[in-house]
Scaffold this active site. Structure first.
Site, PDB file in Angstrom:
ATOM      1  CD  GLU A   1      71.858  15.119 -25.561  1.00 24.94           C
ATOM      2  OE1 GLU A   1      72.997  15.472 -25.897  1.00 24.94           O
ATOM      3  OE2 GLU A   1      70.957  14.880 -26.388  1.00 24.94           O
TER       4      GLU A   1
ATOM      5  CE1 TYR B   1      69.908  18.787 -31.961  1.00 25.80           C
ATOM      6  CE2 TYR B   1      69.398  20.212 -33.795  1.00 25.80           C
ATOM      7  CZ  TYR B   1      70.050  19.127 -33.285  1.00 25.80           C
ATOM      8  OH  TYR B   1      70.847  18.371 -34.106  1.00 25.80           O
TER       9      TYR B   1
HETATM   10  C1  LIG Z   1      83.002  10.688 -28.230  1.00 29.86           C
HETATM   11  C2  LIG Z   1      82.311  11.789 -27.549  1.00 29.86           C
HETATM   12  C3  LIG Z   1      81.262  12.402 -28.358  1.00 29.86           C
HETATM   13  C4  LIG Z   1      80.726  13.602 -27.743  1.00 29.86           C
HETATM   14  C5  LIG Z   1      79.863  14.370 -28.665  1.00 29.86           C
HETATM   15  C6  LIG Z   1      79.571  15.699 -28.153  1.00 29.86           C
HETATM   16  C7  LIG Z   1      78.607  16.384 -29.049  1.00 29.86           C
HETATM   17  C8  LIG Z   1      78.226  17.671 -28.571  1.00 29.86           C
HETATM   18  C9  LIG Z   1      77.159  18.426 -29.337  1.00 29.86           C
HETATM   19  C10 LIG Z   1      75.999  17.622 -29.835  1.00 29.86           C
HETATM   20  C11 LIG Z   1      74.707  18.154 -29.415  1.00 29.86           C
HETATM   21  C12 LIG Z   1      73.637  17.176 -29.829  1.00 29.86           C
HETATM   22  C13 LIG Z   1      72.490  17.274 -28.944  1.00 29.86           C
HETATM   23  C14 LIG Z   1      71.364  16.374 -29.373  1.00 29.86           C
HETATM   24  O1  LIG Z   1      71.665  15.030 -29.083  1.00 29.86           O
HETATM   25  C15 LIG Z   1      70.162  16.797 -28.678  1.00 29.86           C
HETATM   26  C16 LIG Z   1      68.944  16.340 -29.388  1.00 29.86           C
HETATM   27  O2  LIG Z   1      68.912  15.715 -30.393  1.00 29.86           O
HETATM   28  S1  LIG Z   1      67.567  16.836 -28.634  1.00 29.86           S
HETATM   29  C17 LIG Z   1      66.259  16.409 -29.722  1.00 29.86           C
HETATM   30  C18 LIG Z   1      66.042  17.447 -30.790  1.00 29.86           C
HETATM   31  N1  LIG Z   1      66.846  17.088 -31.881  1.00 29.86           N
HETATM   32  C19 LIG Z   1      66.540  17.391 -33.121  1.00 29.86           C
HETATM   33  O3  LIG Z   1      65.531  18.015 -33.415  1.00 29.86           O
HETATM   34  C20 LIG Z   1      67.474  16.899 -34.112  1.00 29.86           C
HETATM   35  C21 LIG Z   1      67.360  17.704 -35.353  1.00 29.86           C
HETATM   36  N2  LIG Z   1      68.470  17.412 -36.157  1.00 29.86           N
HETATM   37  C22 LIG Z   1      68.413  16.545 -37.071  1.00 29.86           C
HETATM   38  O4  LIG Z   1      67.399  15.974 -37.332  1.00 29.86           O
HETATM   39  C23 LIG Z   1      69.730  16.353 -37.681  1.00 29.86           C
HETATM   40  O5  LIG Z   1      70.413  17.493 -37.898  1.00 29.86           O
HETATM   41  C24 LIG Z   1      70.004  15.288 -38.679  1.00 29.86           C
HETATM   42  C25 LIG Z   1      68.991  14.209 -38.765  1.00 29.86           C
HETATM   43  C26 LIG Z   1      71.248  14.680 -38.106  1.00 29.86           C
HETATM   44  C27 LIG Z   1      70.252  15.836 -40.086  1.00 29.86           C
HETATM   45  O6  LIG Z   1      69.113  16.400 -40.624  1.00 29.86           O
HETATM   46  P1  LIG Z   1      69.096  16.929 -42.151  1.00 29.86           P
HETATM   47  O7  LIG Z   1      67.829  17.711 -42.318  1.00 29.86           O
HETATM   48  O8  LIG Z   1      70.364  17.577 -42.530  1.00 29.86           O
HETATM   49  O9  LIG Z   1      69.082  15.692 -43.007  1.00 29.86           O
HETATM   50  P2  LIG Z   1      68.055  14.528 -43.041  1.00 29.86           P
HETATM   51  O10 LIG Z   1      68.872  13.334 -42.753  1.00 29.86           O
HETATM   52  O11 LIG Z   1      66.900  14.733 -42.174  1.00 29.86           O
HETATM   53  O12 LIG Z   1      67.476  14.512 -44.520  1.00 29.86           O
HETATM   54  C28 LIG Z   1      68.222  14.701 -45.743  1.00 29.86           C
HETATM   55  C29 LIG Z   1      67.462  14.000 -46.848  1.00 29.86           C
HETATM   56  O13 LIG Z   1      67.689  12.603 -46.739  1.00 29.86           O
HETATM   57  C30 LIG Z   1      66.456  11.919 -46.478  1.00 29.86           C
HETATM   58  N3  LIG Z   1      66.700  10.896 -45.453  1.00 29.86           N
HETATM   59  C31 LIG Z   1      67.620  10.958 -44.480  1.00 29.86           C
HETATM   60  N4  LIG Z   1      67.556   9.868 -43.709  1.00 29.86           N
HETATM   61  C32 LIG Z   1      66.592   9.101 -44.208  1.00 29.86           C
HETATM   62  C33 LIG Z   1      66.041   7.837 -43.832  1.00 29.86           C
HETATM   63  N5  LIG Z   1      66.520   7.156 -42.783  1.00 29.86           N
HETATM   64  N6  LIG Z   1      65.037   7.355 -44.594  1.00 29.86           N
HETATM   65  C34 LIG Z   1      64.561   8.039 -45.671  1.00 29.86           C
HETATM   66  N7  LIG Z   1      65.027   9.241 -46.067  1.00 29.86           N
HETATM   67  C35 LIG Z   1      66.022   9.762 -45.350  1.00 29.86           C
HETATM   68  C36 LIG Z   1      65.509  12.977 -46.003  1.00 29.86           C
HETATM   69  O14 LIG Z   1      64.174  12.703 -46.310  1.00 29.86           O
HETATM   70  C37 LIG Z   1      65.966  14.201 -46.737  1.00 29.86           C
HETATM   71  O15 LIG Z   1      65.404  14.206 -48.033  1.00 29.86           O
HETATM   72  P3  LIG Z   1      64.806  15.546 -48.656  1.00 29.86           P
HETATM   73  O16 LIG Z   1      65.970  16.481 -48.827  1.00 29.86           O
HETATM   74  O17 LIG Z   1      64.180  15.127 -49.958  1.00 29.86           O
HETATM   75  O18 LIG Z   1      63.786  16.081 -47.679  1.00 29.86           O
END
Ligand SMILES: CCCCCCCCCCCCC[C@@H](O)CC(=O)SCCNC(=O)CCNC(=O)[C@H](O)C(C)(C)COP(=O)(O)OP(=O)(O)OC[C@H]1O[C@@H](n2cnc3c(N)ncnc32)[C@H](O)[C@@H]1OP(=O)(O)O
Length: 212
Positions: A141, A134
């Site tokens: 970015e 992260y």
């Molecule tokens: C208009 C101008 C806009 C400007 C925006 C400015 C923003 C400024 C700040 C933003 C900073 C962001 C920086 C970022 O881009 C940098 C990076 O990403 S670098 C790479 C490293 N990144 C990460 O490691 C990301 C980690 N974060 C995440 O993964 C997330 O927080 C997120 C996926 C968004 C949410 O995770 P969370 O754990 O809360 O939920 P999940 O969605 O993973 O899971 C919940 C349960 O749902 C199931 N699930 C979800 N999606 C699916 C799918 N597609 N298929 C099947 N199942 C799914 C999942 O299994 C979970 O179930 P369970 O609870 O049973 O485990």
């Protein structure tokens, strides 16, 4: 990769910049493939996840996912795709590599989770690698947006100056500075959300999310 970048830099300095240079041709081809791949793949799955949440198909957080999706779309379309001169920046490679590692782990986790056969190392990777990835992604970015600033200022792209028929002024240069500053309050929200998810999944703590 470091060797490749150094070699590429040395050739530029030595004047190997003409259009028949096979390395540059290969580079442009690779860059084109990476570009198309990123534009299609980074946006579609994120939109699916946020759509899935809104339709209550998956249990992810709307706010966290929304911010994540907006920043990805913004980086892919409004920075990297729109501003050609920054496409060769090392910071672009950094965030693309970091995103790729993250998404391979994330979607492997989702897939094996759905199959009810989740290997521990995938669960471990999903909820540990982000601790390093992260911040690295954010650095990539922010450095990319920073590198874009001079080009945006010089070209006046996406900006509207007065006078105009709408009587509205907009400066993309300052918009980018505001986006960079918005990482200060927003990134910790995402990071601490993931740390809470980590405690929930790896240590079995019961955590209630505000927007659930
Ligand atoms: C208009 C101008 C806009 C400007 C925006 C400015 C923003 C400024 C700040 C933003 C900073 C962001 C920086 C970022 O881009 C940098 C990076 O990403 S670098 C790479 C490293 N990144 C990460 O490691 C990301 C980690 N974060 C995440 O993964 C997330 O927080 C997120 C996926 C968004 C949410 O995770 P969370 O754990 O809360 O939920 P999940 O969605 O993973 O899971 C919940 C349960 O749902 C199931 N699930 C979800 N999606 C699916 C799918 N597609 N298929 C099947 N199942 C799914 C999942 O299994 C979970 O179930 P369970 O609870 O049973 O485990």
């Amino acid at each position: 990769m470091a060797h490749f970048l150094q070699h590429r830099h040395d050739r530029r300095v030595a004047g190997f910049g003409h259009s028949n240079d096979p390395l540059l041709h290969h580079e442009r081809h690779t860059q084109g493939s990476v570009q198309k791949y990123s534009k299609d793949t980074q946006v579609f799955p994120d939109l699916c996840t946020s759509g899935g949440k809104n339709l209550r198909i998956v249990r992810t957080s709307v706010i966290v996912t929304g911010v994540q999706v907006c920043s990805r779309i913004f980086m892919v379309w409004f920075i990297t795709n729109s501003i050609r001169p920054i496409q060769n920046e090392e910071s672009v490679i950094l965030f693309l590599v970091v995103w790729t590692m993250t998404e391979i782990t994330r979607y492997s986790y989702y897939t094996f989770n759905l199959l009810h056969h989740l290997p521990f190392f995938i669960k471990w990777a999903r909820y540990n690698l982000f601790i390093v990835l992260y911040p690295l992604g954010v650095i990539g970015e922010l450095l990319t947006i920073y590198a874009a600033l001079p080009f945006v200022r010089r070209s006046g792209m996406y900006s509207m100056r007065l006078p105009n028929i709408y009587n509205v002024s907009f400066d993309y240069y300052y918009c980018l500075i505001i986006v960079m500053l918005s990482y200060i309050p927003l990134f910790p929200q995402l990071y601490f959300h993931m740390l809470r998810q980590r405690r929930r999944v790896l240590h079995g703590e019961v955590i209630v999310e505000k927007d659930d």
